[in-house]
Design an enzyme around this catalytic site. Structure first.
Site, short mmCIF file in Angstrom:
data_model
loop_
_atom_site.label_atom_id
_atom_site.label_comp_id
_atom_site.label_asym_id
_atom_site.label_seq_id
_atom_site.Cartn_x
_atom_site.Cartn_y
_atom_site.Cartn_z
N GLY A 11 0.81 -1.21 0.00
CA GLY A 11 0.00 0.00 0.00
C GLY A 11 0.84 1.26 0.00
N GLY A 17 2.40 4.95 3.48
CA GLY A 17 3.16 3.95 2.71
C GLY A 17 4.10 4.61 1.71
CB SER A 138 -4.09 2.64 13.86
OG SER A 138 -4.90 3.75 14.22
CE1 TYR A 151 -7.75 1.27 10.09
CE2 TYR A 151 -8.15 2.58 12.06
CZ TYR A 151 -7.34 2.23 11.00
OH TYR A 151 -6.11 2.85 10.86
P1 NAD Z 1 -4.04 5.61 2.45
O1 NAD Z 1 -5.48 5.31 2.21
O2 NAD Z 1 -3.51 6.96 2.13
O3 NAD Z 1 -3.15 4.53 1.72
C1 NAD Z 1 -3.48 3.19 1.76
C2 NAD Z 1 -2.68 2.44 0.75
O4 NAD Z 1 -3.08 1.07 0.78
C3 NAD Z 1 -2.87 2.91 -0.68
O5 NAD Z 1 -1.63 2.82 -1.32
C4 NAD Z 1 -3.84 1.87 -1.25
O6 NAD Z 1 -3.69 1.71 -2.64
C5 NAD Z 1 -3.36 0.64 -0.52
N1 NAD Z 1 -4.34 -0.45 -0.45
C6 NAD Z 1 -5.57 -0.45 0.14
N2 NAD Z 1 -6.13 -1.66 0.00
C7 NAD Z 1 -5.25 -2.42 -0.69
C8 NAD Z 1 -5.25 -3.75 -1.18
N3 NAD Z 1 -6.30 -4.56 -0.98
N4 NAD Z 1 -4.16 -4.20 -1.84
C9 NAD Z 1 -3.11 -3.40 -2.06
N5 NAD Z 1 -3.05 -2.14 -1.64
C10 NAD Z 1 -4.10 -1.65 -0.97
O7 NAD Z 1 -3.79 5.22 3.99
P2 NAD Z 1 -2.84 5.82 5.12
O8 NAD Z 1 -3.67 6.78 5.90
O9 NAD Z 1 -1.53 6.22 4.58
O10 NAD Z 1 -2.69 4.51 6.04
C11 NAD Z 1 -1.63 3.58 5.88
C12 NAD Z 1 -1.59 2.71 7.13
O11 NAD Z 1 -1.40 3.52 8.27
C13 NAD Z 1 -2.88 1.92 7.38
O12 NAD Z 1 -2.57 0.62 7.82
C14 NAD Z 1 -3.56 2.71 8.47
O13 NAD Z 1 -4.37 1.87 9.28
C15 NAD Z 1 -2.38 3.23 9.24
N6 NAD Z 1 -2.66 4.45 10.02
C16 NAD Z 1 -3.06 5.61 9.43
C17 NAD Z 1 -3.31 6.73 10.22
C18 NAD Z 1 -3.73 8.04 9.63
O14 NAD Z 1 -4.12 8.90 10.42
N7 NAD Z 1 -3.65 8.25 8.34
C19 NAD Z 1 -3.17 6.65 11.60
C20 NAD Z 1 -2.77 5.46 12.17
C21 NAD Z 1 -2.51 4.37 11.36
#
Ligand code: NAD
Length: 258
Positions: A11, A17, A138, A151
């Site tokens: 991702g 990512g 998270s 989630y």
């Molecule tokens: P985002 O939505 O910006 O990016 C998610 C990525 O995952 C994208 O590249 C998407 O293409 C990919 N993806 C989703 N489903 C997929 C699949 N089935 N196969 C392949 N790729 C897939 O998300 P983000 O906010 O950058 O979050 C990334 C990680 O960080 C997640 O695990 C999220 O739980 C965690 N997180 C995010 C936050 C936040 O505030 N943004 C906080 C804590 C944890």
């Protein structure tokens, strides 16, 4: 050292990512960039190439919410030294309305994706006597949002899986850890905050209000930036972190008090 290594970031076409992939590309690792969609995966690899001037990027599109997707990535790149299980989906649904299908889907995408990749890549890491597996959990693993229990469940499960896997590979030179980010400024979170505190506000104001009203224990008093999460992940993925395994490391701006 990192220059010779291969790093897979699931991702990595957006948000945290992409920032993690960029951090590893910056010091010359071969980085496998992954998203579901071919075009977006290639576009992200292109952005990382321009940002870092580094050529060693391998875009591999695959839906990692399926066993076939994990197999596709493994067939394309059979050896990785650092596996970052970053991909994640999130969305709000009231508890009583989360269907069985949705529970299963969240588990499969957010948890099993990382389990499957670990099953593919751990044997090679153990054989070579060096490896890093990092799960991106998270704040929602410890402070379960009422409207995102499915989630939150997956984010807690990642911690158990990570710890159990660290125990499984103990003494092999492979470490397994969880990095736990707090609220981070990614495109999805930007929309989420605009929806919650008012799309009409300038974003900086919406951000400040969101933190004050919904994350009052934050000591950072702002959203975390994806590069700030990537900094910790980059460290955990390096030689320097060799004594850290089975751990949950937070980059949450002090949100969680203990
Ligand atoms: P985002 O939505 O910006 O990016 C998610 C990525 O995952 C994208 O590249 C998407 O293409 C990919 N993806 C989703 N489903 C997929 C699949 N089935 N196969 C392949 N790729 C897939 O998300 P983000 O906010 O950058 O979050 C990334 C990680 O960080 C997640 O695990 C999220 O739980 C965690 N997180 C995010 C936050 C936040 O505030 N943004 C906080 C804590 C944890």
């Amino acid at each position: 050292e990192t220059t010779k290594r291969t790093v897979l970031v699931s991702g990595s076409t957006s948000g945290i990512g992409e920032a993690i992939a960029t951090a590893f590309a910056r010091d010359g690792a071969t980085v496998v960039v992954n998203g579901r969609d071919q075009e977006r995966t290639e576009a992200a690899a292109g952005r990382i190439r321009s940002a870092t001037g580094h050529d060693g990027l391998l875009p591999v599109a695959a839906d990692l919410g399926t066993a076939e997707g994990a197999r596709t990535v493994f067939d394309a790149v059979p050896e990785v030294d650092v596996l970052v299980n970053n991909l994640g989906i999130f969305g709000a649904t009231p508890f009583m309305e989360i269907t069985d299908e949705e529970w299963h889907h969240y588990f499969e995408v957010n948890v099993l994706s990382g389990v499957r990749l670990a099953r593919h890549y751990i044997p090679g890491m153990v054989r070579r006597g060096w490896g890093r597996v990092i799960f991106i959990s998270s704040e929602s693993s410890l402070m379960i949002p009422t409207e995102m229990v499915h989630y939150g469940m997956t984010k807690t499960a990642q911690i158990s899986v990570s710890r159990g896997l660290a125990q499984t590979v103990a003494g092999s030179g492979v470490t397994v850890n969880t990095v736990l980010p707090g609220p981070t400024l990614t495109p999805g979170v930007e929309t989420f905050i605009a929806d919650r505190v008012g799309a009409d506000l300038p974003f900086a104001e919406a951000e400040a209000r969101f933190i004050a009203e919904e994350r009052p224990t934050s000591l950072l008093r702002r959203l975390i930036r994806p590069e700030e999460v990537a900094g910790l992940v980059h460290y955990v993925g390096s030689d320097a972190s060799s004594a850290t395994t089975g751990a949950t490391l937070r980059v949450d701006g002090g949100l969680i008090p203990m």
